[in-house]
Scaffold this active site. Structure first.
Site, PDB file in Angstrom:
ATOM      1  N   GLY A  15      36.480  35.669  74.905  1.00  0.00           N
ATOM      2  CA  GLY A  15      37.833  35.839  75.402  1.00  0.00           C
ATOM      3  C   GLY A  15      38.096  37.091  76.211  1.00  0.00           C
ATOM      4  N   ASN A  17      38.189  37.178  79.395  1.00  0.00           N
ATOM      5  CA  ASN A  17      39.141  36.756  80.442  1.00  0.00           C
ATOM      6  C   ASN A  17      40.551  36.627  79.874  1.00  0.00           C
ATOM      7  OD1 ASN A  17      38.034  36.220  83.242  1.00  0.00           O
ATOM      8  ND2 ASN A  17      36.451  35.258  81.995  1.00  0.00           N
ATOM      9  N   LEU A  91      34.453  25.351  77.317  1.00  0.00           N
ATOM     10  CA  LEU A  91      33.207  24.632  77.614  1.00  0.00           C
ATOM     11  C   LEU A  91      33.319  23.118  77.483  1.00  0.00           C
ATOM     12  CD1 LEU A  91      30.648  27.050  75.907  1.00  0.00           C
ATOM     13  CD2 LEU A  91      31.358  26.942  78.304  1.00  0.00           C
ATOM     14  N   HIS A 110      35.021  30.064  87.123  1.00  0.00           N
ATOM     15  CA  HIS A 110      33.592  29.747  87.018  1.00  0.00           C
ATOM     16  C   HIS A 110      32.815  30.958  87.538  1.00  0.00           C
ATOM     17  CE1 HIS A 110      30.033  27.227  86.858  1.00  0.00           C
ATOM     18  NE2 HIS A 110      29.681  27.727  88.029  1.00  0.00           N
ATOM     19  N   GLU A 180      35.571  38.469  87.747  1.00  0.00           N
ATOM     20  CA  GLU A 180      36.421  37.390  87.199  1.00  0.00           C
ATOM     21  C   GLU A 180      37.738  37.970  86.713  1.00  0.00           C
ATOM     22  OE1 GLU A 180      34.552  34.853  84.188  1.00  0.00           O
ATOM     23  OE2 GLU A 180      32.617  35.269  85.092  1.00  0.00           O
TER      24      GLU A 180
HETATM   25  C1  GRF Z   1      33.053  33.616  81.887  1.00  0.00           C
HETATM   26  O1  GRF Z   1      31.881  33.951  82.550  1.00  0.00           O
HETATM   27  C2  GRF Z   1      33.687  32.442  82.597  1.00  0.00           C
HETATM   28  O2  GRF Z   1      33.453  32.454  83.965  1.00  0.00           O
HETATM   29  C3  GRF Z   1      32.986  31.289  82.009  1.00  0.00           C
HETATM   30  O3  GRF Z   1      32.824  31.633  80.651  1.00  0.00           O
HETATM   31  C4  GRF Z   1      32.790  33.035  80.512  1.00  0.00           C
HETATM   32  C5  GRF Z   1      33.841  33.405  79.522  1.00  0.00           C
HETATM   33  O4  GRF Z   1      33.810  34.719  79.155  1.00  0.00           O
HETATM   34  N1  GRF Z   1      33.671  30.059  82.303  1.00  0.00           N
HETATM   35  P1  GRF Z   1      34.961  35.281  78.202  1.00  0.00           P
HETATM   36  O5  GRF Z   1      34.983  34.429  76.927  1.00  0.00           O
HETATM   37  O6  GRF Z   1      36.255  35.233  78.928  1.00  0.00           O
HETATM   38  O7  GRF Z   1      34.533  36.678  77.878  1.00  0.00           O
END
Ligand code: GRF
Length: 227
Positions: A15, A17, A91, A110, A180
């Site tokens: 998490g 992001n 996922l 992504h 990201e």
């Molecule tokens: C990130 O690399 C995102 O691009 C991918 O999964 C990862 C998630 O990372 N879809 P986090 O759980 O947000 O740290």
């Protein structure tokens, strides 16, 4: 000012992001706010959400009929009056009923430059290993609208990140992840504004890179303090 749009974040992992989206919505007048965090299993992202006082839900998907998952998901989204959906390291494919109910309002991040290095099985380190194996000299995150297939919806924004000679997949992943965190919030703001104005979201182009490169470099979300 119009009230910010309630958004749901779906995630399966740690998490970071989510954390960067939370940091952004707390420190700016973002046109959205996170009203619920949904995971498909017990995951670190739920701890981050709880620490921030955000309601959480676990909606398991394994061995379940997508129609049941869809009904449960729409019910949770309805309970929290959700208008926007952010997939931040989720996922699983969202059930078709959810995609059609939120068409043009679901974003995914992504960790590579789509349409290359995407599709089923292209997640986590697999993506960065494939980028390194291809010999590409540039990678970077893509934020796109979500449709019924993995990583195929309309691309809204990308941020180039160099692939350095001798990079390991982990080193490249860390560099892309930091990008990201910068990109996702900016695209989230852009899409929320479009939704508030009743427009379809348009892609962001190089004219927005200034905003992106000035976006918070106070990146809290990669911190290693446990949550
Ligand atoms: C990130 O690399 C995102 O691009 C991918 O999964 C990862 C998630 O990372 N879809 P986090 O759980 O947000 O740290």
């Amino acid at each position: 000012m119009t009230a910010p749009l309630p958004a749901a974040v779906f995630a399966s992992g740690g998490g970071s992001n989510l954390q960067s989206l939370l940091d952004h919505s707390e420190s700016t007048e973002a046109p959205w706010r996170i009203s619920v965090v949904i995971a498909n299993r017990d995951a670190g992202v739920l701890m981050r959400a709880r620490a921030a006082g955000i309601p959480t839900a676990v909606i398991p998907t394994k061995d379940r009929d997508p129609q049941d998952v869809g009904e449960e998901t729409l019910s949770v989204l309805g309970t929290h009056a959700v208008d926007l959906v952010f997939l931040a390291g989720y996922l699983r494919l969202l059930p078709p009923a959810v995609i059609s109910a939120f068409r043009n309002r679901i974003l995914n991040v992504h960790p590579a430059l789509l349409p290359a290095f995407g599709g089923k099985g292209m997640y986590g380190m697999h993506v960065h290993e494939a980028v390194l194996a291809s010999g590409a000299r540039v990678s970077g995150p893509t934020v796109h609208l979500v449709d019924e297939e993995y990583d195929r919806g309309r691309i809204l924004a990308q941020l180039p990140v160099p692939v350095l000679l001798g990079d390991t997949a982990e080193e490249l992943a860390a560099r892309v992840l930091a990008a990201e965190h910068r990109l996702f919030s900016i695209v989230a703001d852009h899409v929320a504004r479009a939704v508030l104005e009743g427009r379809e979201p348009e892609p962001l182009d190089a004219r927005h890179w200034e905003d992106i490169s000035h976006a918070s470099n106070q990146d809290q979300s990669t911190r290693k303090d446990g949550i």
